[in-house]
Design a protein around this motif. Structure first.
Motif, PDB file in Angstrom:
ATOM      1  N   SER A 143       0.824  -1.211   0.000  1.00  0.00           N
ATOM      2  CA  SER A 143       0.000   0.000   0.000  1.00  0.00           C
ATOM      3  C   SER A 143       0.855   1.257   0.000  1.00  0.00           C
ATOM      4  O   SER A 143       0.555   2.221  -0.712  1.00  0.00           O
ATOM      5  CB  SER A 143      -0.943   0.000   1.206  1.00  0.00           C
ATOM      6  OG  SER A 143      -1.836  -1.090   1.113  1.00  0.00           O
TER       7      SER A 143
ATOM      8  N   THR B 123      -0.851  10.063   4.362  1.00  0.00           N
ATOM      9  CA  THR B 123      -1.302   9.993   5.750  1.00  0.00           C
ATOM     10  C   THR B 123      -1.479   8.540   6.183  1.00  0.00           C
ATOM     11  O   THR B 123      -1.677   7.648   5.350  1.00  0.00           O
ATOM     12  CB  THR B 123      -2.649  10.731   5.934  1.00  0.00           C
ATOM     13  OG1 THR B 123      -3.655  10.032   5.187  1.00  0.00           O
ATOM     14  CG2 THR B 123      -2.560  12.180   5.471  1.00  0.00           C
TER      15      THR B 123
ATOM     16  N   LYS C 162      -4.027   7.495   7.734  1.00  0.00           N
ATOM     17  CA  LYS C 162      -5.423   7.176   7.427  1.00  0.00           C
ATOM     18  C   LYS C 162      -5.559   6.591   6.013  1.00  0.00           C
ATOM     19  O   LYS C 162      -6.173   5.542   5.819  1.00  0.00           O
ATOM     20  CB  LYS C 162      -6.290   8.432   7.567  1.00  0.00           C
ATOM     21  CG  LYS C 162      -7.741   8.190   7.253  1.00  0.00           C
ATOM     22  CD  LYS C 162      -8.558   9.468   7.351  1.00  0.00           C
ATOM     23  CE  LYS C 162      -9.992   9.162   6.957  1.00  0.00           C
ATOM     24  NZ  LYS C 162     -10.812  10.357   6.878  1.00  0.00           N
ATOM     25  N   GLU C 163      -4.994   7.251   5.019  1.00  0.00           N
ATOM     26  CA  GLU C 163      -5.135   6.733   3.653  1.00  0.00           C
ATOM     27  C   GLU C 163      -4.326   5.461   3.445  1.00  0.00           C
ATOM     28  O   GLU C 163      -4.735   4.577   2.680  1.00  0.00           O
ATOM     29  CB  GLU C 163      -4.806   7.791   2.604  1.00  0.00           C
ATOM     30  CG  GLU C 163      -3.387   8.243   2.554  1.00  0.00           C
ATOM     31  CD  GLU C 163      -3.176   9.386   1.571  1.00  0.00           C
ATOM     32  OE1 GLU C 163      -3.831   9.441   0.514  1.00  0.00           O
ATOM     33  OE2 GLU C 163      -2.315  10.234   1.882  1.00  0.00           O
TER      34      GLU C 163
ATOM     35  N   CYS D 247      -3.916   3.135   5.740  1.00  0.00           N
ATOM     36  CA  CYS D 247      -4.756   2.089   6.340  1.00  0.00           C
ATOM     37  C   CYS D 247      -5.961   1.772   5.460  1.00  0.00           C
ATOM     38  O   CYS D 247      -6.340   0.602   5.314  1.00  0.00           O
ATOM     39  CB  CYS D 247      -5.203   2.497   7.742  1.00  0.00           C
ATOM     40  SG  CYS D 247      -3.857   2.499   8.936  1.00  0.00           S
ATOM     41  N   GLU D 248      -6.554   2.788   4.871  1.00  0.00           N
ATOM     42  CA  GLU D 248      -7.684   2.553   3.973  1.00  0.00           C
ATOM     43  C   GLU D 248      -7.251   1.728   2.770  1.00  0.00           C
ATOM     44  O   GLU D 248      -7.937   0.791   2.364  1.00  0.00           O
ATOM     45  CB  GLU D 248      -8.288   3.883   3.507  1.00  0.00           C
ATOM     46  CG  GLU D 248      -9.092   4.582   4.578  1.00  0.00           C
ATOM     47  CD  GLU D 248      -9.548   5.980   4.170  1.00  0.00           C
ATOM     48  OE1 GLU D 248      -9.248   6.440   3.039  1.00  0.00           O
ATOM     49  OE2 GLU D 248     -10.224   6.621   5.012  1.00  0.00           O
ATOM     50  N   ARG D 249      -6.102   2.059   2.197  1.00  0.00           N
ATOM     51  CA  ARG D 249      -5.599   1.323   1.040  1.00  0.00           C
ATOM     52  C   ARG D 249      -5.294  -0.126   1.409  1.00  0.00           C
ATOM     53  O   ARG D 249      -5.545  -1.032   0.635  1.00  0.00           O
ATOM     54  CB  ARG D 249      -4.340   2.022   0.511  1.00  0.00           C
ATOM     55  CG  ARG D 249      -3.648   1.388  -0.651  1.00  0.00           C
ATOM     56  CD  ARG D 249      -4.294   1.638  -2.006  1.00  0.00           C
ATOM     57  NE  ARG D 249      -4.500   3.003  -2.366  1.00  0.00           N
ATOM     58  CZ  ARG D 249      -3.908   3.635  -3.363  1.00  0.00           C
ATOM     59  NH1 ARG D 249      -3.027   3.014  -4.103  1.00  0.00           N
ATOM     60  NH2 ARG D 249      -4.205   4.891  -3.633  1.00  0.00           N
TER      61      ARG D 249
ATOM     62  N   ASP E 228      -6.676  -1.718   3.871  1.00  0.00           N
ATOM     63  CA  ASP E 228      -7.887  -2.296   4.467  1.00  0.00           C
ATOM     64  C   ASP E 228      -7.600  -2.876   5.859  1.00  0.00           C
ATOM     65  O   ASP E 228      -7.979  -4.007   6.183  1.00  0.00           O
ATOM     66  CB  ASP E 228      -8.507  -3.359   3.557  1.00  0.00           C
ATOM     67  CG  ASP E 228      -9.950  -3.678   3.950  1.00  0.00           C
ATOM     68  OD1 ASP E 228     -10.609  -2.809   4.566  1.00  0.00           O
ATOM     69  OD2 ASP E 228     -10.401  -4.805   3.660  1.00  0.00           O
TER      70      ASP E 228
ATOM     71  N   ASN F 194      -7.074  -1.396  10.209  1.00  0.00           N
ATOM     72  CA  ASN F 194      -7.340  -0.241  11.066  1.00  0.00           C
ATOM     73  C   ASN F 194      -6.023   0.364  11.569  1.00  0.00           C
ATOM     74  O   ASN F 194      -4.969  -0.260  11.483  1.00  0.00           O
ATOM     75  CB  ASN F 194      -8.295  -0.600  12.213  1.00  0.00           C
ATOM     76  CG  ASN F 194      -7.717  -1.635  13.143  1.00  0.00           C
ATOM     77  OD1 ASN F 194      -6.565  -1.523  13.567  1.00  0.00           O
ATOM     78  ND2 ASN F 194      -8.509  -2.639  13.483  1.00  0.00           N
ATOM     79  N   ARG F 195      -6.138   1.562  12.090  1.00  0.00           N
ATOM     80  CA  ARG F 195      -4.951   2.295  12.535  1.00  0.00           C
ATOM     81  C   ARG F 195      -4.240   1.583  13.684  1.00  0.00           C
ATOM     82  O   ARG F 195      -3.018   1.618  13.777  1.00  0.00           O
ATOM     83  CB  ARG F 195      -5.330   3.720  12.942  1.00  0.00           C
ATOM     84  CG  ARG F 195      -5.744   4.575  11.765  1.00  0.00           C
ATOM     85  CD  ARG F 195      -6.361   5.901  12.210  1.00  0.00           C
ATOM     86  NE  ARG F 195      -5.442   6.738  12.912  1.00  0.00           N
ATOM     87  CZ  ARG F 195      -4.736   7.733  12.366  1.00  0.00           C
ATOM     88  NH1 ARG F 195      -4.873   7.986  11.074  1.00  0.00           N
ATOM     89  NH2 ARG F 195      -3.928   8.459  13.082  1.00  0.00           N
TER      90      ARG F 195
END
Length: 188
Positions: A20, A34, A36-37, A39-41, A43, A45-46
């Motif tokens: 990612s 970031t 956040k992005e 972790c989103e990429r 999939d 959690n932080r």
């Protein structure tokens, strides 16, 4: 059995995070990425991210450390010689590795990558091959050090171009080009 599953899960999580980060670094510099992005990429959690890494720079340093570790291990298989064929073989194997791992190395060696890592990688390769600021014949220490800096930075730029534009030359051709430009002066 649970320990094996846990190790597999950790390896998977780290792999997904590394992939990612590399994908995001294709789009923008690391200082714009970031958690956040990332972790989103990936999939995840932080909390899971922070269980493995302190921040995106820590993740990048770990990827770079793995690459340098590979380079040290691979180089250790070669004798510390200044033989032309040995130097060419070493470079060719390194460039084959670059091609096989181009997903990561294209980014690590690009303008988006860390220039210090790039220099560290080539410094390691060259010093093992007998090129270092103290090995060149004649000239003052400033001249020798300047020469070394020039060949390391020139090599980084050449590899960046090669990776960016689709490996338009074979690993062997790249080895010969680098050898001719950087090694010939010292080794012949």
């Amino acid at each position: 059995m649970n320990e094996v599953k846990l190790d597999r899960k950790k390896r998977y999580t780290r792999m997904v995070l590394q992939d990612s980060l590399i994908e995001l670094m294709r789009e923008k510099p690391i200082n714009k990425i970031t958690i956040k992005e990332l972790c989103e990429r990936a999939d995840i959690n932080r909390t899971t991210f922070y269980a493995h890494y302190s921040d995106q720079y820590d993740l990048l340093r770990k990827i770079e450390a793995e690459t340098l570790s590979w380079a040290k291990e691979m180089i250790s298989g070669f004798k510390h010689k200044t033989d032309k064929q040995e130097a060419l073989q070493l470079l060719e194997e390194i460039f084959h590795y670059f091609v096989q791992n181009s997903n990561y190395l294209q980014v690590l060696m690009s303008e988006q990558g860390d220039l210090e890592f790039q220099k560290q990688l080539f410094t390691l390769i060259y010093q093992h091959s007998g090129i270092n600021p103290y090995a060149e014949p004649d000239g003052t220490m400033d001249t020798k050090e300047s020469y070394f800096i020039f060949i390391v930075n020139g090599s980084v730029g050449l590899i960046q171009h090669w990776l960016k534009y689709g490996h338009n030359k074979s690993a062997r051709e790249m080895a010969e080009i680098i050898y001719t430009m950087a090694f010939q002066y010292v080794l012949d």
